[in-house]
Scaffold this active site. Structure first.
Site, PDB file in Angstrom:
ATOM      1  N   GLY A  10       0.819  -1.202   0.000  1.00 37.35           N
ATOM      2  CA  GLY A  10       0.000   0.000   0.000  1.00 37.35           C
ATOM      3  C   GLY A  10       0.861   1.263   0.000  1.00 37.35           C
ATOM      4  O   GLY A  10       2.095   1.205   0.072  1.00 37.35           O
ATOM      5  N   SER A  13       3.901   2.042   2.610  1.00 38.08           N
ATOM      6  CA  SER A  13       4.109   0.764   3.296  1.00 38.08           C
ATOM      7  C   SER A  13       5.583   0.439   3.489  1.00 38.08           C
ATOM      8  O   SER A  13       5.919  -0.454   4.263  1.00 38.08           O
ATOM      9  CB  SER A  13       3.447  -0.362   2.499  1.00 38.08           C
ATOM     10  OG  SER A  13       4.060  -0.485   1.225  1.00 38.08           O
ATOM     11  N   LYS A  15       7.562  -0.104   0.612  1.00 41.60           N
ATOM     12  CA  LYS A  15       7.939  -0.955  -0.516  1.00 41.60           C
ATOM     13  C   LYS A  15       9.150  -0.424  -1.277  1.00 41.60           C
ATOM     14  O   LYS A  15      10.040  -1.193  -1.646  1.00 41.60           O
ATOM     15  CB  LYS A  15       6.746  -1.207  -1.443  1.00 41.60           C
ATOM     16  CG  LYS A  15       6.110   0.031  -2.024  1.00 41.60           C
ATOM     17  CD  LYS A  15       4.765  -0.273  -2.658  1.00 41.60           C
ATOM     18  CE  LYS A  15       4.118   0.972  -3.198  1.00 41.60           C
ATOM     19  NZ  LYS A  15       3.792   1.964  -2.180  1.00 41.60           N
ATOM     20  N   THR A  34       9.397   6.715 -12.928  1.00 37.25           N
ATOM     21  CA  THR A  34       8.292   6.844 -13.879  1.00 37.25           C
ATOM     22  C   THR A  34       7.321   7.955 -13.530  1.00 37.25           C
ATOM     23  O   THR A  34       6.398   8.232 -14.284  1.00 37.25           O
ATOM     24  CB  THR A  34       7.515   5.522 -13.980  1.00 37.25           C
ATOM     25  OG1 THR A  34       6.994   5.201 -12.689  1.00 37.25           O
ATOM     26  CG2 THR A  34       8.403   4.401 -14.476  1.00 37.25           C
ATOM     27  N   GLY A  35       7.501   8.594 -12.373  1.00 40.43           N
ATOM     28  CA  GLY A  35       6.629   9.699 -11.971  1.00 40.43           C
ATOM     29  C   GLY A  35       7.072  10.992 -12.614  1.00 40.43           C
ATOM     30  O   GLY A  35       8.259  11.293 -12.666  1.00 40.43           O
ATOM     31  N   HIS A  51      12.763  10.540  -2.529  1.00 40.19           N
ATOM     32  CA  HIS A  51      13.250   9.372  -3.273  1.00 40.19           C
ATOM     33  C   HIS A  51      14.645   9.645  -3.831  1.00 40.19           C
ATOM     34  O   HIS A  51      15.518   8.778  -3.777  1.00 40.19           O
ATOM     35  CB  HIS A  51      12.284   9.017  -4.407  1.00 40.19           C
ATOM     36  CG  HIS A  51      11.118   8.192  -3.971  1.00 40.19           C
ATOM     37  ND1 HIS A  51      11.098   6.824  -4.040  1.00 40.19           N
ATOM     38  CD2 HIS A  51       9.917   8.541  -3.441  1.00 40.19           C
ATOM     39  CE1 HIS A  51       9.940   6.363  -3.590  1.00 40.19           C
ATOM     40  NE2 HIS A  51       9.203   7.390  -3.221  1.00 40.19           N
ATOM     41  N   GLN A  53      16.946  11.677  -2.686  1.00 42.32           N
ATOM     42  CA  GLN A  53      17.935  11.750  -1.609  1.00 42.32           C
ATOM     43  C   GLN A  53      18.308  10.371  -1.069  1.00 42.32           C
ATOM     44  O   GLN A  53      19.429  10.175  -0.606  1.00 42.32           O
ATOM     45  CB  GLN A  53      17.411  12.627  -0.466  1.00 42.32           C
ATOM     46  CG  GLN A  53      17.339  14.088  -0.834  1.00 42.32           C
ATOM     47  CD  GLN A  53      16.621  14.933   0.212  1.00 42.32           C
ATOM     48  OE1 GLN A  53      15.926  14.416   1.083  1.00 42.32           O
ATOM     49  NE2 GLN A  53      16.771  16.245   0.093  1.00 42.32           N
ATOM     50  N   ASP A  83      10.503   2.343 -10.357  1.00 42.90           N
ATOM     51  CA  ASP A  83       9.638   2.838  -9.283  1.00 42.90           C
ATOM     52  C   ASP A  83       8.831   4.008  -9.828  1.00 42.90           C
ATOM     53  O   ASP A  83       9.380   5.086 -10.018  1.00 42.90           O
ATOM     54  CB  ASP A  83      10.505   3.254  -8.091  1.00 42.90           C
ATOM     55  CG  ASP A  83       9.711   3.400  -6.805  1.00 42.90           C
ATOM     56  OD1 ASP A  83       8.484   3.230  -6.835  1.00 42.90           O
ATOM     57  OD2 ASP A  83      10.336   3.677  -5.770  1.00 42.90           O
TER      58      ASP A  83
END
Length: 194
Positions: A10, A13, A15, A34-35, A51, A53, A83
């Site tokens: 989730g 979480s 991940k 991918t964002g 992310h 850092q 990610d």
């Protein structure tokens, strides 16, 4: 033959942290982000920054979600961390809507996709993911893929939310089928499912 490892869980979480921890000591890692950077959304920018850092300076980063299968076939890293699959699917969903059904706008409940349009987009996205996974399997590399488990929460109250939940659930099943290992992360704890 390439190895695919899926990490699902989730929101918040742990991940991504789990997947990163499995690669932290490795050299030659490529992080596939991918964002999209959304300049009008400071909260999203902060998430992206966190992310960035956390990643080791030695890792390479590719900020891309289109044409990844072609890129992977030509690249030469030994380990990859994508990610995340959820953002890739989200971005491609809106690309396809804009390309094929621009009159639908932001997919409001009143102006949503017909069943045939939904099926066409689902087929296109499943085909794109199948090509990407096939490209990964052709390489002598390990691919960690992070995704959101979208089926454990409440039923979304919008048509778009429900359609996306079903779409991403289908993508997650496809990735899990092709993966050698699958982990579910809850509260920062990972459980191997496959």
């Amino acid at each position: 033959m390439g190895k695919i490892v899926l990490v699902t869980g989730g929101a918040r979480s742990g991940k991504s942290s789990f997947a990163e921890s499995k690669l932290i000591q490795k050299e030659g890692v490529c992080y596939i982000a991918t964002g999209l950077i959304m300049k009008e959304d400071p909260e999203w920018q902060e998430r992206v920054k966190l992310h960035q850092q956390r990643r080791p300076q030695s890792w390479d980063t590719l900020e891309q979600y289109r044409d990844l299968a072609k890129w992977i076939e030509q690249d030469h890293h030994s380990d990859y961390l994508l990610d995340c699959a959820t953002m890739l699917t989200t971005n491609r969903l809106f690309d396809l809507v804009n390309d094929w059904y621009p009159e639908k706008g932001f997919l409001s409940d009143e102006q949503f996709l017909s069943k045939a349009e939904q099926a066409r987009i689902l087929d296109a996205l499943v085909s794109e993911w199948a090509l990407l996974l096939a490209a990964m399997k052709k390489r002598q590399a390990t691919f960690w893929i992070v995704t959101n488990e979208v089926g454990l929460g409440i039923v979304p109250d919008t048509r778009l939310g429900r359609y996306f939940r079903d779409l991403q659930g289908r993508v997650n099943q496809l990735i899990a089928k092709e993966a050698s290992e699958v982990y579910l992360v809850i509260c920062g704890l990972a459980q191997q499912l496959k």
